[in-house]
Design an enzyme around this catalytic site. Structure first.
Site, short mmCIF file in Angstrom:
data_model
loop_
_atom_site.label_atom_id
_atom_site.label_comp_id
_atom_site.label_asym_id
_atom_site.label_seq_id
_atom_site.Cartn_x
_atom_site.Cartn_y
_atom_site.Cartn_z
CD GLU A 133 -11.68 -18.27 14.02
OE1 GLU A 133 -10.59 -18.75 14.33
OE2 GLU A 133 -12.62 -18.94 13.56
CB ILE A 134 -14.57 -12.23 12.45
CG1 ILE A 134 -13.58 -11.10 12.18
CG2 ILE A 134 -15.98 -11.71 12.61
CD1 ILE A 134 -13.82 -10.40 10.84
N GLY A 135 -15.84 -14.21 15.01
CA GLY A 135 -16.75 -15.32 15.32
C GLY A 135 -16.07 -16.30 16.25
CG ASP A 188 -22.48 -5.80 14.21
OD1 ASP A 188 -22.11 -6.59 13.31
OD2 ASP A 188 -23.60 -5.28 14.25
CD GLN A 189 -18.71 -10.63 10.22
OE1 GLN A 189 -19.06 -11.70 10.64
NE2 GLN A 189 -17.90 -10.52 9.19
CD GLU A 221 -13.20 -20.98 8.88
OE1 GLU A 221 -14.28 -21.34 9.40
OE2 GLU A 221 -12.09 -21.25 9.37
CG ASP A 222 -18.55 -21.82 6.75
OD1 ASP A 222 -18.23 -22.91 6.26
OD2 ASP A 222 -18.58 -21.61 7.98
CB SER A 231 -11.42 -21.88 15.99
OG SER A 231 -12.13 -20.72 16.26
CG HIS A 271 -20.46 -17.60 7.71
ND1 HIS A 271 -19.13 -17.45 7.43
CD2 HIS A 271 -20.54 -18.44 8.77
CE1 HIS A 271 -18.42 -18.16 8.28
NE2 HIS A 271 -19.24 -18.78 9.12
#
Ligand code: SAM
Length: 400
Positions: A197-199, A247-248, A298-299, A212, A273
């Protein structure tokens, strides 16, 4: 070997199944095995299960000619595991250690209950008939805890929705993502998946966030959960939860993380996002996802918001995630394009096999998108198809 390594070893050992497990376990220290397994059990117990008075569960675990004793205390101060005798044995669980390991880490349905004996101490009995008789209250609390322990040892179809509420994750309640996760993740639930999961959440505060990650740890009871964040979140590491810093928007740092994971099954982007970051992460990580895996974003509504580098004037601009996604839909149909070059398809065109779009949430399936187009003689250029009054096609016209 630390507890994190022992946890992953126990997952391997449990994969040996009912027949091979005893042999593999014989080489390990039974106290270390029991402690690690009971810490996993503690994690799976409902944290809201606070009892007053405290209840002690005595585990008597046999491993060949040895036996080990551990006490699990459930009280107002939370749940603790200690080696040795419990101060007051309200509940006793006798069990083969190998079967405890199978129950926690084995494949679903592994035969492991036959050697378990659970008893709730029913002596000496209440002194009075009052419903708040202290002995009676302790007895009832002990029964409840015994039931919770057995439930945690053989969970009844956990759902992302329930785990989200339990972990305080915003994927159910603040958002309505969990029902979609339930639909798409169910088939992976009992597998030994690697989830990234990123974030992680909590932003700059190292010890905050991770809701999460804990939710996925509960849901994927045999999975390793990897969290990635731009900030240092290392204090949130625990058995079956690994923390990475990256860092994505930087492909190099994402690849370094992926190199440390032995095949990624599921990726969830709940990071910045910002469309350009989401697209960079997708370009970098989607090729590293296993075939049969899922990539979730997501988002995605931020695509429409200039404040997030999105755009509200063009809905098809591929610099926004939604615009990029629309292009992926064209790629999913690359075989059907009219010009030869498009028909060859890019790497993504050939590797995205399905796209599921929900409000603010997208699931992308990876595999071989190798389905062929309709035969060449099916009409593509001319438009003389005969239609019935209802509009359905009755006569395909040869396109020659
Ligand atoms: C919405 S929170 C994640 C919440 C978490 N997934 C949950 O559901 O509990 C977003 C996280 O993304 C992180 N983040 C922001 N920009 C990032 C970037 N460029 N690369 C990696 N992580 C980033 C933030 O530090 C923050 O912790």
């Amino acid at each position: 070997m630390n507890d994190v390594e022992m946890t992953e070893l126990l997952l391997d050992i449990a994969d040996a199944g009912e027949h091979g497990i005893a042999d593999r376990l014989r080489r390990e220290n039974p106290c270390h095995v029991a402690r690690t397994a009971l810490e996993e059990l503690t994690f799976r117990l409902n944290p809201a299960m606070v009892t007053e008075p405290a209840v002690d569960v005595q585990f008597l675990l046999s491993a060949g000619d040895r036996s080990v004793e551990f006490a699990l205390r459930v009280g107002a101060a939370g749940i603790q595991v200690t080696e040795g005798k419990a101060p007051q044995q309200s509940v006793t669980i006798r069990w083969e250690l190998r079967d405890l390991v199978l129950a926690l880490y084995g494949r679903p349905g592994a035969a492991c209950d036959a050697t378990r004996v659970v008893s709730v101490d029913g002596e000496p009995g209440p002194r009075t008939n009052a419903p708040d008789d202290p002995w009676l209250l302790r007895y009832k609390a002990a029964g409840r805890v015994a039931g919770e322990v057995l439930n945690a040892l053989s969970p009844v179809a956990p759902s992302v929705r329930h785990e989200a509420l339990k972990a305080g994750a915003d994927k159910w309640g603040e958002n309505w993502f969990a029902a979609h996760y339930d639909r798409h993740f169910a088939k992976y639930r009992d597998r030994r998946v690697n989830v990234l999961e990123i974030g992680i959440g909590g932003f700059e505060a190292p010890g905050e966030g991770g809701e999460s990650l804990r939710m996925w740890k509960s849901y994927f009871r045999r999975g390793i959960i990897h969290g990635l964040d731009i900030f240092d979140k290392s204090p949130l590491a625990q058995p079956r939860v690994r923390i990475h810093r990256a860092d994505q928007s930087d492909p190099l740092s994402l690849r370094e993380v992926a190199d440390q994971i032995d095949g990624i099954d599921l990726i969830i982007d709940d990071g910045s996002h910002i469309s350009s970051h989401t697209i960079t992460a997708f370009h970098t990580l989607f090729p590293l996802l296993k075939d049969g895996g899922l990539y979730v974003v997501e988002d995605v509504q931020t695509s429409y918001w200039p404040g997030w580098n999105g755009g509200h004037t063009s809905f098809t601009h591929t610099a926004t995630w939604i615009g990029f996604l629309k292009k992926l839909i064209d790629g999913l149909h690359h075989q059907d394009q009219l010009d030869e070059e498009s028909r060859l398809g890019s790497y993504l065109d050939r590797s995205v096999t399905a796209i599921h779009v929900y409000h603010n949430l997208v699931f992308i399936e990876k595999g071989v998108n190798g389905e062929s187009t309709a035969p060449s003689w099916v009409r593509r250029h001319t438009n003389d198809m005969e239609l019935t009054p209802r509009g359905s096609m009755v006569k395909p016209v040869l396109d020659r």
